[in-house]
Design a protein around this motif. Structure first.
Motif, PDB file in Angstrom:
ATOM      1  N   SER A 164     -10.675  22.682   6.447  1.00 38.40           N
ATOM      2  CA  SER A 164     -10.549  21.225   6.443  1.00 38.40           C
ATOM      3  C   SER A 164      -9.297  20.850   5.655  1.00 38.40           C
ATOM      4  N   THR A 165      -9.032  19.552   5.576  1.00 33.74           N
ATOM      5  CA  THR A 165      -7.823  19.106   4.872  1.00 33.74           C
ATOM      6  C   THR A 165      -8.213  18.391   3.587  1.00 33.74           C
ATOM      7  N   SER A 166      -7.643  18.838   2.472  1.00 30.03           N
ATOM      8  CA  SER A 166      -7.968  18.274   1.164  1.00 30.03           C
ATOM      9  C   SER A 166      -6.715  17.782   0.476  1.00 30.03           C
ATOM     10  N   VAL A 167      -6.854  16.723  -0.299  1.00 30.78           N
ATOM     11  CA  VAL A 167      -5.752  16.292  -1.153  1.00 30.78           C
ATOM     12  C   VAL A 167      -6.181  16.523  -2.599  1.00 30.78           C
ATOM     13  N   VAL A 168      -5.295  17.133  -3.373  1.00 32.60           N
ATOM     14  CA  VAL A 168      -5.621  17.539  -4.733  1.00 32.60           C
ATOM     15  C   VAL A 168      -5.041  16.519  -5.713  1.00 32.60           C
TER      16      VAL A 168
ATOM     17  N   GLU B 151       0.826  -1.200   0.000  1.00 34.80           N
ATOM     18  CA  GLU B 151       0.000   0.000   0.000  1.00 34.80           C
ATOM     19  C   GLU B 151       0.863   1.255   0.000  1.00 34.80           C
ATOM     20  N   HIS B 152       0.606   2.116  -0.945  1.00 36.30           N
ATOM     21  CA  HIS B 152       1.271   3.422  -0.953  1.00 36.30           C
ATOM     22  C   HIS B 152       0.247   4.456  -0.479  1.00 36.30           C
ATOM     23  N   VAL B 153       0.411   4.890   0.755  1.00 41.17           N
ATOM     24  CA  VAL B 153      -0.505   5.900   1.290  1.00 41.17           C
ATOM     25  C   VAL B 153      -0.056   7.259   0.752  1.00 41.17           C
ATOM     26  N   MET B 154      -0.842   7.801  -0.170  1.00 43.12           N
ATOM     27  CA  MET B 154      -0.475   9.090  -0.779  1.00 43.12           C
ATOM     28  C   MET B 154      -0.725  10.241   0.179  1.00 43.12           C
ATOM     29  N   ALA B 155      -1.758  10.096   0.996  1.00 42.55           N
ATOM     30  CA  ALA B 155      -2.111  11.168   1.915  1.00 42.55           C
ATOM     31  C   ALA B 155      -2.855  10.576   3.101  1.00 42.55           C
ATOM     32  N   ALA B 156      -2.537  11.073   4.290  1.00 41.09           N
ATOM     33  CA  ALA B 156      -3.207  10.603   5.501  1.00 41.09           C
ATOM     34  C   ALA B 156      -3.961  11.767   6.151  1.00 41.09           C
ATOM     35  N   ASN B 157      -5.024  11.429   6.868  1.00 42.83           N
ATOM     36  CA  ASN B 157      -5.776  12.413   7.658  1.00 42.83           C
ATOM     37  C   ASN B 157      -6.383  13.532   6.816  1.00 42.83           C
ATOM     38  N   VAL B 158      -6.948  13.159   5.678  1.00 43.82           N
ATOM     39  CA  VAL B 158      -7.620  14.163   4.848  1.00 43.82           C
ATOM     40  C   VAL B 158      -9.135  13.991   4.976  1.00 43.82           C
ATOM     41  N   ASP B 159      -9.856  15.079   4.718  1.00 43.28           N
ATOM     42  CA  ASP B 159     -11.319  15.042   4.738  1.00 43.28           C
ATOM     43  C   ASP B 159     -11.876  14.879   3.335  1.00 43.28           C
ATOM     44  N   ARG B 160     -11.132  15.413   2.366  1.00 47.48           N
ATOM     45  CA  ARG B 160     -11.719  15.561   1.040  1.00 47.48           C
ATOM     46  C   ARG B 160     -10.674  15.351  -0.044  1.00 47.48           C
ATOM     47  N   VAL B 161     -11.141  14.807  -1.182  1.00 49.79           N
ATOM     48  CA  VAL B 161     -10.280  14.718  -2.354  1.00 49.79           C
ATOM     49  C   VAL B 161     -10.800  15.732  -3.370  1.00 49.79           C
ATOM     50  N   VAL B 162      -9.935  16.617  -3.792  1.00 53.67           N
ATOM     51  CA  VAL B 162     -10.288  17.562  -4.846  1.00 53.67           C
ATOM     52  C   VAL B 162      -9.792  16.947  -6.154  1.00 53.67           C
ATOM     53  N   ILE B 163     -10.739  16.599  -7.016  1.00 52.01           N
ATOM     54  CA  ILE B 163     -10.400  15.949  -8.276  1.00 52.01           C
ATOM     55  C   ILE B 163     -10.354  17.031  -9.354  1.00 52.01           C
TER      56      ILE B 163
END
Ligand SMILES: Nc1nc2c(ncn2[C@@H]2O[C@H](COP(=O)(O)OP(=O)(O)O)[C@@H](O)[C@H]2O)c(=O)[nH]1
Ligand SMILES: [Mg+2]
Ligand SMILES: [Zn+2]
Length: 317
Positions: free
Chosen positions: A183-187, A95-107
């Motif tokens: 909040s925390t988002s991953v883009v 498993e490659h965890v790209m991001a931890a502890n995020v609320d949202r994914v911005v696609i």
């Protein structure tokens, strides 16, 4: 240096260790006084992290101990409240965890250059649903055309918010900023769609590298070769990621896939068989919805493509 444990967030990883941002500024640290390069203590490597690419991930909440001026060691990692993962080494079993502890994914997708890509949006949406995260769709580069892609209305009807934006003329940037704050988002999205440009537009002084980003990272410079955690003025954070050519799916069982497509999931309970794959079975309500036009063909195509890739993955493993 005192042996005190300091709470921090992992903001970047490289072969030598990780860069953490301390919650509180510390005396004697360079730059803005918050960042430390850290190794990871041996016992963390050994503790149930054997099936993951790295013992820590960007976004992890950690306790660090400062050893020298600008160095330290990660002493412990808090349990993650969420993860966004993709398959790593060993044929995708790691498993490659790209991001931890995020609320949202911005696609992020572009209207043009590269062309709007609903297949990638659907793939990421499936991962978002599987990871129990929220999604926000951004269609960038709206300055290059006048019409919103027809798929946008489909996503809105499914309950996914959509922002049409342009990092060049500023369209949608206030709305994006509003969504991100607090909040925390991953883009995520293909390389070149304008992820870094949008974040620079949201917060001017970020200075994220845009365009052809060289694969060689300089420490302390904000290039996005992998992922980087960035605090936002006004609260919250974003994780900018480098574009991935193919967004692989980690840990999603084939039988779960229909439930990760909100529209397929709507019709699936009416199929004759509860384990219907919606590809060939009789009395399939999903196939009927496709025929009568209530399920958009592009969504079903995306479903089929992902189903095939999950089947291939299962055969390989
Ligand atoms: N026309 C136009 N070009 C953009 C826009 N946003 C970014 N670009 C350009 O698209 C290219 C890729 O942008 P970048 O932010 O590096 O994309 P990333 O790889 O997704 O981070 C750069 O040449 C940007 O100048 C936009 O809204 N409109
Ligand atoms: Mg970028
Ligand atoms: Zn069915």
């Amino acid at each position: 240096m005192s042996g005190e444990s300091l709470p921090a967030t992992v903001v970047r990883l490289d072969a030598r260790g990780c860069l953490v941002r301390l919650d509180e500024p510390q005396e004697g640290l360079p730059a803005d006084g918050y960042e430390l390069w850290c190794g990871v203590r041996g016992r963390i490597h050994l503790r149930d992290r054997r099936h993951q690419k790295a013992p820590v991930a960007v976004g992890d909440r950690v306790l660090v101990v400062r050893s020298q001026e600008d160095r330290g060691a990660v002493d412990s990692i808090e349990p993650r409240r969420s993860t966004l993962s993709r398959p790593g080494a060993r044929k995708g079993r790691v498993e490659h965890v790209m991001a931890a502890n995020v609320d949202r994914v911005v696609i992020v997708s572009a209207l043009l250059d590269p062309p709007f890509n609903p297949a990638l949006v659907d793939r990421l949406l499936a991962v978002v649903e599987f990871s129990n995260l929220d999604a926000l769709l951004v269609i960038n580069k709206m300055d290059l055309g006048d019409e919103t892609p027809p798929e946008a209305a489909v996503y809105e009807a499914l309950g996914y918010p959509v922002i049409c934006a342009s990092a060049v003329d500023g369209t949608g940037i206030p709305a994006l900023r509003e969504e991100l704050l607090g909040s925390t988002s991953v883009v995520c999205g293909h390389s070149g769609v304008g992820k870094s440009s949008l974040l620079n537009a949201v917060q001017a002084e970020l200075g994220l590298a845009v365009g052809d980003v060289n694969a060689v990272t300089g420490r302390g410079t904000h290039t996005t070769t992998a992922a980087v955690w960035i605090p936002l003025n006004g609260g919250g954070a974003v994780i900018d990621t480098a574009g991935v050519r193919e967004f692989g799916l980690f840990g999603i069982p084939k039988r779960d896939l229909p439930w990760l497509f909100r529209d397929v999931a709507l019709f699936a309970p009416n199929c004759r068989y509860p384990d219907c794959s919606h590809t060939h079975e009789p009395d399939c309500a999903v196939q009927e919805a496709l025929v009568d036009g209530s399920l958009p063909p592009f969504r079903f195509d995306s479903y089929l493509k992902i189903l095939e890739s999950l089947e291939e993955q299962e055969r390989e493993q």
